[in-house]
Motif scaffolding. Structure first.
Motif, PDB file in Angstrom:
ATOM      1  N   ILE A 155       0.869  -1.176   0.000  1.00 47.22           N
ATOM      2  CA  ILE A 155       0.000   0.000   0.000  1.00 47.22           C
ATOM      3  C   ILE A 155       0.903   1.223   0.000  1.00 47.22           C
ATOM      4  N   PHE A 156       0.714   2.088  -0.990  1.00 44.93           N
ATOM      5  CA  PHE A 156       1.386   3.381  -0.995  1.00 44.93           C
ATOM      6  C   PHE A 156       0.446   4.350  -0.288  1.00 44.93           C
ATOM      7  N   LYS A 157       0.860   4.826   0.890  1.00 47.94           N
ATOM      8  CA  LYS A 157       0.025   5.740   1.666  1.00 47.94           C
ATOM      9  C   LYS A 157      -0.097   7.070   0.925  1.00 47.94           C
ATOM     10  N   PHE A 158      -1.335   7.607   0.880  1.00 48.93           N
ATOM     11  CA  PHE A 158      -1.561   8.869   0.172  1.00 48.93           C
ATOM     12  C   PHE A 158      -0.653   9.964   0.699  1.00 48.93           C
ATOM     13  N   ASP A 159      -0.669  10.104   2.023  1.00 51.04           N
ATOM     14  CA  ASP A 159       0.227  11.075   2.634  1.00 51.04           C
ATOM     15  C   ASP A 159       1.008  10.331   3.710  1.00 51.04           C
TER      16      ASP A 159
ATOM     17  N   GLY B 148       4.340  13.035  -1.478  1.00 54.34           N
ATOM     18  CA  GLY B 148       5.784  13.303  -1.574  1.00 54.34           C
ATOM     19  C   GLY B 148       6.347  12.975  -2.945  1.00 54.34           C
ATOM     20  N   PHE B 149       5.944  11.835  -3.506  1.00 59.44           N
ATOM     21  CA  PHE B 149       6.418  11.440  -4.838  1.00 59.44           C
ATOM     22  C   PHE B 149       5.975  12.441  -5.896  1.00 59.44           C
ATOM     23  N   GLU B 150       4.698  12.803  -5.878  1.00 60.72           N
ATOM     24  CA  GLU B 150       4.169  13.694  -6.909  1.00 60.72           C
ATOM     25  C   GLU B 150       4.763  15.091  -6.810  1.00 60.72           C
TER      26      GLU B 150
ATOM     27  N   TYR C 177       8.621  14.521  -8.168  1.00 59.49           N
ATOM     28  CA  TYR C 177       8.812  14.174  -9.577  1.00 59.49           C
ATOM     29  C   TYR C 177       7.875  14.921 -10.521  1.00 59.49           C
ATOM     30  N   HIS C 178       6.949  15.707  -9.991  1.00 59.72           N
ATOM     31  CA  HIS C 178       6.017  16.508 -10.798  1.00 59.72           C
ATOM     32  C   HIS C 178       5.236  15.654 -11.795  1.00 59.72           C
ATOM     33  N   GLN C 179       4.769  14.512 -11.330  1.00 53.94           N
ATOM     34  CA  GLN C 179       3.932  13.651 -12.153  1.00 53.94           C
ATOM     35  C   GLN C 179       3.086  12.785 -11.238  1.00 53.94           C
ATOM     36  N   ARG C 180       2.018  12.240 -11.786  1.00 59.24           N
ATOM     37  CA  ARG C 180       1.190  11.307 -11.025  1.00 59.24           C
ATOM     38  C   ARG C 180       1.988  10.056 -10.711  1.00 59.24           C
ATOM     39  N   MET C 181       1.778   9.509  -9.541  1.00 62.51           N
ATOM     40  CA  MET C 181       2.537   8.329  -9.149  1.00 62.51           C
ATOM     41  C   MET C 181       2.269   7.145 -10.067  1.00 62.51           C
ATOM     42  N   THR C 182       1.056   7.025 -10.551  1.00 67.07           N
ATOM     43  CA  THR C 182       0.698   5.881 -11.387  1.00 67.07           C
ATOM     44  C   THR C 182       1.025   6.082 -12.861  1.00 67.07           C
ATOM     45  N   TYR C 183       1.518   7.256 -13.221  1.00 66.83           N
ATOM     46  CA  TYR C 183       1.825   7.531 -14.621  1.00 66.83           C
ATOM     47  C   TYR C 183       3.199   6.978 -14.993  1.00 66.83           C
ATOM     48  N   ASN C 184       3.188   5.955 -15.803  1.00 68.45           N
ATOM     49  CA  ASN C 184       4.428   5.429 -16.389  1.00 68.45           C
ATOM     50  C   ASN C 184       5.419   4.920 -15.330  1.00 68.45           C
ATOM     51  N   THR C 185       4.927   4.367 -14.238  1.00 68.15           N
ATOM     52  CA  THR C 185       5.836   3.859 -13.206  1.00 68.15           C
ATOM     53  C   THR C 185       5.772   2.335 -13.050  1.00 68.15           C
ATOM     54  N   VAL C 186       4.859   1.679 -13.724  1.00 69.27           N
ATOM     55  CA  VAL C 186       4.814   0.215 -13.667  1.00 69.27           C
ATOM     56  C   VAL C 186       6.095  -0.325 -14.297  1.00 69.27           C
ATOM     57  N   HIS C 187       6.670  -1.331 -13.689  1.00 67.68           N
ATOM     58  CA  HIS C 187       7.940  -1.971 -14.075  1.00 67.68           C
ATOM     59  C   HIS C 187       9.161  -1.107 -13.773  1.00 67.68           C
ATOM     60  N   ARG C 188       8.989  -0.044 -13.012  1.00 69.53           N
ATOM     61  CA  ARG C 188      10.130   0.755 -12.575  1.00 69.53           C
ATOM     62  C   ARG C 188      10.660   0.161 -11.268  1.00 69.53           C
ATOM     63  N   ILE C 189      11.961   0.306 -11.065  1.00 67.56           N
ATOM     64  CA  ILE C 189      12.592  -0.105  -9.812  1.00 67.56           C
ATOM     65  C   ILE C 189      12.539   1.088  -8.864  1.00 67.56           C
ATOM     66  N   ILE C 190      12.045   0.838  -7.657  1.00 66.86           N
ATOM     67  CA  ILE C 190      11.989   1.889  -6.649  1.00 66.86           C
ATOM     68  C   ILE C 190      12.866   1.493  -5.466  1.00 66.86           C
ATOM     69  N   ARG C 191      13.299   2.503  -4.731  1.00 70.13           N
ATOM     70  CA  ARG C 191      14.014   2.265  -3.475  1.00 70.13           C
ATOM     71  C   ARG C 191      13.096   2.709  -2.352  1.00 70.13           C
ATOM     72  N   VAL C 192      12.728   1.761  -1.511  1.00 65.57           N
ATOM     73  CA  VAL C 192      11.850   2.057  -0.382  1.00 65.57           C
ATOM     74  C   VAL C 192      12.710   2.663   0.723  1.00 65.57           C
ATOM     75  N   LYS C 193      12.365   3.876   1.112  1.00 63.31           N
ATOM     76  CA  LYS C 193      13.125   4.566   2.146  1.00 63.31           C
ATOM     77  C   LYS C 193      12.510   4.394   3.529  1.00 63.31           C
ATOM     78  N   LYS C 194      11.166   4.352   3.607  1.00 65.47           N
ATOM     79  CA  LYS C 194      10.463   4.148   4.880  1.00 65.47           C
ATOM     80  C   LYS C 194       9.214   3.326   4.619  1.00 65.47           C
ATOM     81  N   ALA C 195       8.988   2.348   5.492  1.00 65.25           N
ATOM     82  CA  ALA C 195       7.794   1.502   5.345  1.00 65.25           C
ATOM     83  C   ALA C 195       7.453   0.846   6.670  1.00 65.25           C
ATOM     84  N   ASN C 196       6.211   0.440   6.785  1.00 67.52           N
ATOM     85  CA  ASN C 196       5.735  -0.395   7.889  1.00 67.52           C
ATOM     86  C   ASN C 196       5.355  -1.739   7.319  1.00 67.52           C
TER      87      ASN C 196
END
Length: 149
Positions: A35-39, A44-46, A49-68
């Motif tokens: 689950i990507f928390k809205f806030d 923070g992502f939007e 990066y000045h774009q919607r989080m779901t725009y063109n991010t499928v199959h991208r590698i991300i680095r998780v900095k904080k999570a529960n």
């Protein structure tokens, strides 16, 4: 089980009532529900990066900095992740609070590799650790905050 802070977004599943986005992530061997928390994660992502989080991010590698790591009932999973799970096994879901794009280009596995990715929930270690009966309609919280180095 080993922990990787680099994960690939395999697909976005749905949006919750709280405007969080549910997704399926993977490392090189396993898949996990997230689950990507809205806030703060989506906002923070939007902003960064000045774009919607779901725009063109499928199959991208991300680095998780904080999570529960949250343990959720099958009822909650079925409602918010569009799954049809039975039973009382608690499901660990990675709740992402902060992340960044690690690899801007899409990273696609060959289909033969993609089909070999197992859900982390199918591992014997997971069942041994999390196999207790869940309380109905209750979200079970967590092991604390996970932060990458």
């Amino acid at each position: 089980m080993s922990v990787s802070f680099l994960l690939r977004i395999m697909q976005f599943i749905s949006t919750t009532d709280a405007k969080d986005i549910t997704a399926l992530l993977s490392d090189t061997t396993h898949q996990i529900l997230a689950i990507f928390k809205f806030d703060p994660a989506i906002v923070g992502f939007e902003n960064k990066y000045h774009q919607r989080m779901t725009y063109n991010t499928v199959h991208r590698i991300i680095r998780v900095k904080k999570a529960n790591l949250r343990f959720m009932t099958t009822k909650y999973i079925n409602q918010n992740f569009k799954f049809k799970l039975d039973g009382s096994l608690e499901i660990a879901v990675l709740e992402i609070l902060d992340f960044e794009i690690f690899l801007i280009d899409p990273y696609l596995f060959e289909k033969s590799i993609e089909y070999k990715l197992k859900y982390v929930y199918d591992e014997a270690d997971y069942t041994a650790l999390c196999g207790k009966k869940a309380e109905p309609d209750v979200l079970k919280y967590d092991d604390g905050l996970i932060e990458s180095p």
